[in-house]
Design an enzyme around this catalytic site. Sequence first.
Site, short mmCIF file in Angstrom:
data_model
loop_
_atom_site.label_atom_id
_atom_site.label_comp_id
_atom_site.label_asym_id
_atom_site.label_seq_id
_atom_site.Cartn_x
_atom_site.Cartn_y
_atom_site.Cartn_z
N GLY A 239 50.87 18.17 87.56
CA GLY A 239 49.47 18.34 87.18
C GLY A 239 48.75 17.01 87.09
N GLY A 240 49.10 16.09 87.99
CA GLY A 240 48.64 14.71 87.91
C GLY A 240 47.31 14.42 88.53
N PHE A 284 52.10 24.57 87.80
CA PHE A 284 53.20 24.46 86.83
C PHE A 284 53.51 25.80 86.14
CE2 PHE A 284 49.50 22.19 84.65
CZ PHE A 284 48.98 23.34 84.06
N ARG A 299 50.96 14.39 81.67
CA ARG A 299 49.97 13.68 80.87
C ARG A 299 48.81 14.61 80.52
NH1 ARG A 299 45.82 9.22 82.94
NH2 ARG A 299 44.58 11.12 83.15
N HIS A 303 48.13 20.00 75.74
CA HIS A 303 47.10 20.25 74.73
C HIS A 303 46.04 21.24 75.23
CE1 HIS A 303 43.74 17.12 75.83
NE2 HIS A 303 44.24 17.69 76.91
#
Length: 401
Positions: A239-240, A284, A299, A303
């Site tokens: 998920g970059g 993901f 990263r 959240h």
Amino acid sequence: MTTSVENPTILSLVEDIKQTALQDQSPGRSAESHFQLLGLIDKLRLAVETPTETVLRLIYQPPQNAALRTIMDLGIFPLLVEQNKRGLSATELARRTGAERGLIVRLMRVMTALGLCASHESEVYIATEKTAVMTQPIGRDGIPCIYDLTMPTLAKLPDYFREHHYISPKEYSRSPMQWAVGQSQFEWLAQSKHRQGLFNSYMSSRRHGKPSWFDVYPVERLTSGVMDHPEAVFLVDVGGNQGHDLVKFHDKHPEVPGRLILQDLPKVVSRCPGEGIQGMGYSFLDPQPIKGARAYYFRAIFHDWPDHICRKILVNTISAMDPGYSRIIISDFVLPDTDAQLLQASLDIQMMSIGSGVERSERQWRELLDEAGLEITGIWKGNPGMESVIEAVRKEEPSML
């Protein structure tokens, strides 16, 4: 009237502030001393304020934010910065912006009281260093983006909890934002290239000049004993987005053997992020296709999501990990279990509102990863105002350090 019991508390805080300020101004100052100083100043204000003054300060925060958002639309901060120390009068600002002079005066009273500019004579406004930051991406793009993204939902958040029996939202598709405005945060952003651009610019600016995860985390824990063969994968950035973190890592550690893989939705990774980095379309929420990588890096991913989605992401990743070799690296806020900073606590409410997400405390992180089948082997904290780095391994077997 201040009582004799209260006096020592205030005076002791003043002395603590003095000592911490000296540390913060010393050549070897640390980010920790800076945030400690800010925390002490907040405590001093609370000690000095009467209970009524505290309540009134909180009550009138919404009109302050609305005034600031309006000033951003009028483009007043860039005009003040252009004039440097000469300043601009309310009449000049009205002429340049097209706004009514009386409205300019009323809005700028709030800006000067917030310390975002100065006014040393009636209805004349001068730029300060705080004005300048309002013309940079963190202010210029962050304020309108986050205000427009969050305020419609936050205004209805009490109604949401009243209707939902005061239970934290557990489903992304049923978040308070979805309930209030009929869209998720990602749908709202995707609806406009301008909104998405502001959001990307703001998120990048928040990290500008701050340490990267590999500056905080001891990378030798990954490079020691790493596999070195043509097909070996060293790092998968899950998920970059555009791969900024991988590019920075490759620039700083070009000697590390193994492939670097950037994963995100196909439309996000359609172009090559940089030399030595392989892009791969992937969600993901599906099983991880890259098996046995040294590290799977996330990263600011978890959240955004409630616990059950996070567990699914983690289990999908665990299925690809090589026991005793692979590990998961998470860069995210780790709130203290007591006395969390106001910014982090506020961000938790925001994430809950726009996507049923969570800013987790250390206890919550340990519980989440344990339930998924992982053991935390270390938490590294750098700048107290930024994300920490968590390392975790599969619980079945000990890691190879």
